[in-house]
Design an enzyme around this catalytic site. Sequence first.
Site, mmCIF file in Angstrom:
data_model
loop_
_atom_site.group_PDB
_atom_site.id
_atom_site.type_symbol
_atom_site.label_atom_id
_atom_site.label_comp_id
_atom_site.label_asym_id
_atom_site.label_seq_id
_atom_site.Cartn_x
_atom_site.Cartn_y
_atom_site.Cartn_z
ATOM 1 N N LYS A 289 0.849 -1.191 0.000
ATOM 2 C CA LYS A 289 0.000 0.000 0.000
ATOM 3 C C LYS A 289 0.884 1.241 0.000
ATOM 4 C CE LYS A 289 -4.003 -1.853 2.515
ATOM 5 N NZ LYS A 289 -4.997 -1.707 1.446
ATOM 6 N N ARG A 363 -10.098 -11.613 1.493
ATOM 7 C CA ARG A 363 -10.918 -12.647 0.858
ATOM 8 C C ARG A 363 -10.213 -14.006 0.902
ATOM 9 N NH1 ARG A 363 -11.130 -9.210 -4.547
ATOM 10 N NH2 ARG A 363 -11.042 -7.612 -2.928
HETATM 11 N N1 BES Z 1 -8.166 -3.814 4.161
HETATM 12 C C1 BES Z 1 -8.299 -3.453 2.797
HETATM 13 C C2 BES Z 1 -9.621 -2.744 2.491
HETATM 14 C C3 BES Z 1 -9.828 -1.374 3.060
HETATM 15 C C4 BES Z 1 -9.498 -0.256 2.325
HETATM 16 C C5 BES Z 1 -10.430 -1.198 4.279
HETATM 17 C C6 BES Z 1 -9.731 0.998 2.828
HETATM 18 C C7 BES Z 1 -10.656 0.057 4.814
HETATM 19 C C8 BES Z 1 -10.313 1.161 4.059
HETATM 20 C C9 BES Z 1 -8.220 -4.681 1.906
HETATM 21 O O1 BES Z 1 -7.439 -5.716 2.359
HETATM 22 C C10 BES Z 1 -7.607 -4.230 0.608
HETATM 23 O O2 BES Z 1 -6.504 -3.792 0.632
HETATM 24 N N2 BES Z 1 -8.370 -4.341 -0.457
HETATM 25 C C11 BES Z 1 -7.933 -3.924 -1.739
HETATM 26 C C12 BES Z 1 -8.433 -4.904 -2.768
HETATM 27 C C13 BES Z 1 -7.891 -4.678 -4.143
HETATM 28 C C14 BES Z 1 -6.428 -4.986 -4.186
HETATM 29 C C15 BES Z 1 -8.668 -5.524 -5.109
HETATM 30 C C16 BES Z 1 -8.491 -2.531 -2.021
HETATM 31 O O3 BES Z 1 -9.652 -2.285 -1.726
HETATM 32 O O4 BES Z 1 -7.747 -1.692 -2.493
HETATM 33 ZN ZN ZN Z 2 -5.368 -5.523 1.798
#
Ligand code: BES
Ligand code: ZN
Length: 508
Positions: A289, A363
């Site tokens: 991230k 997931r």
């Molecule tokens: N924990 C995050 C989702 C999230 C994002 C929660 C912002 C709270 C605030 C999750 O694990 C994630 O990183 N999801 C990705 C999925 C993508 C790579 C398909 C996302 O949403 O960017």
């Molecule tokens: Zn994530």
Amino acid sequence: MKFVVTCGSLTEQECDVLIVNLFQGVKQPGGATGAVDKALDGLISKTIKEEEFEARLGETLVLHTHGKIPAKRVLIVGLGPKEEFDITKIMRAAGAAGRGCTKLRARQVSSILHGAGAGGLSTQECAKGTVLGTILGTYEFNRLKTEDVKQNTIQTFRITELSSEKLVDIQSGIDYGELLGESICFARDLVNEPSNVVTPSYLAEVAKEIARDNGFECTILNRNEIEKAGMELFSAVARGASQEPRFIEIKYQPDERSALTPISKTNKPRSIAIIGKGITFDSGGYSLKSHGSMYGMKDDMSGAAAVLAVMRAMGKLRPGVAITAIIPATENAIGSNAIHPGDVFKSLAGKTVEVSNTDAEGRLILADAVAYATRQQVGEIIDCATLTGACVTALGQEISGIFSNDQTLANKLIEAGKSCGEYLWQLPLHRDYKKKLKSNIADMKNTAGGEAGAILGALFIENFVGNTSWAHIDLSSASVDEDTELTRKGATGVPTGTLIEYILRSAK
Ligand code: BES
Ligand code: ZN
Ligand code: ZN
């Protein structure tokens, strides 16, 4: 803060602050607020006019009583428009009033029962909303502060009611509101704690304590045991973390102590599995991230926190339905053993998954957790997870997304949420999009491009639920909020209230 009910007139209450209310636009208060106005020789109606107090939802106005009644001050809180009134408005008004009281450093508070007679709400609901709103509105997370500590000053909160026939209902509303409030704050504390405190093993200790205190069965698996159990997807996510992962399971079985009798045709209690995503920190893994989106990822165990809070409440409620809580807990870190984008693993259910993006870790761990739940042949599975940023984009910060393969289950969860101020909005499980998750080398991959992110997350998990009734709550959009009448900037505790309400209604 202690909640009590007293039979009597508001005008006779000795307290630091007396809370009364007003619907938006009302210039001449009636009912109990009107009685207080009269006792103050019309001071409330006079000040409303002078200060142009509109009684918008959560707006407050404080008056000194100058000895005209035993209460030192009167706080008038706005209920907003009468036609929009519901239990959430009671909660928000109570939250704003409670916060107003602590600003005034009030210890002894007497309050009108918000909403009595309006919006078709029962006395019990009104008391529940008043208490729950007061608890949530005065919540603070102070444990790590050594200065500038804000504290709820209220010691006794006395709901005052003239008619004695309502007291029993008010008391039961108070009891239930307190239990909900306490449970939601328990979840908030867990989410607000940083990831250097709340590790997977910390969550496991909390689970063990809950189980011990309530006589529940509790099983905890460590890294080796998780691998041995065949949860390769969960193991894969945990590989980059030096913190040991934990697979947590707590089981509540109704017994003769259960308050409500089971209703299933076979005379066996129905069973519900509640599964919480327990990523104690989400760095994204190799699909790292950015700084901006990584900050705040201690909240990625909000689903786990809610599930633990619900189990704690089950100890007190003992409903006639079996509950299995499952929490896959790990960090999503980037140690030398971390998995790479493109790696393939075999899920507990036997399907192979290409990890196209290591940041879609939720997931992966949920796929193994729901497969585990289906093996236990539970009647329903509800998973709660901060799963996708896409859900935040779609719904903002106050509404969770919900997906389900069972419309009745979805409807019931949405209704349960409404009864405690937690909003859920159903998003489509549009199965045509499943083809986007096709992989060249495995049965499926875990991500696909930029669009419909929340739907794809839900569709991925659905691959592992088989024929079981299942709902997926994406709470990325609701797990934290800015300052509102009911939250301090930080954790909301969602969807603790929804799950407790849903379980109780299912057991009836
Ligand atoms: N924990 C995050 C989702 C999230 C994002 C929660 C912002 C709270 C605030 C999750 O694990 C994630 O990183 N999801 C990705 C999925 C993508 C790579 C398909 C996302 O949403 O960017
Ligand atoms: Zn994530
Ligand atoms: Zn995550």
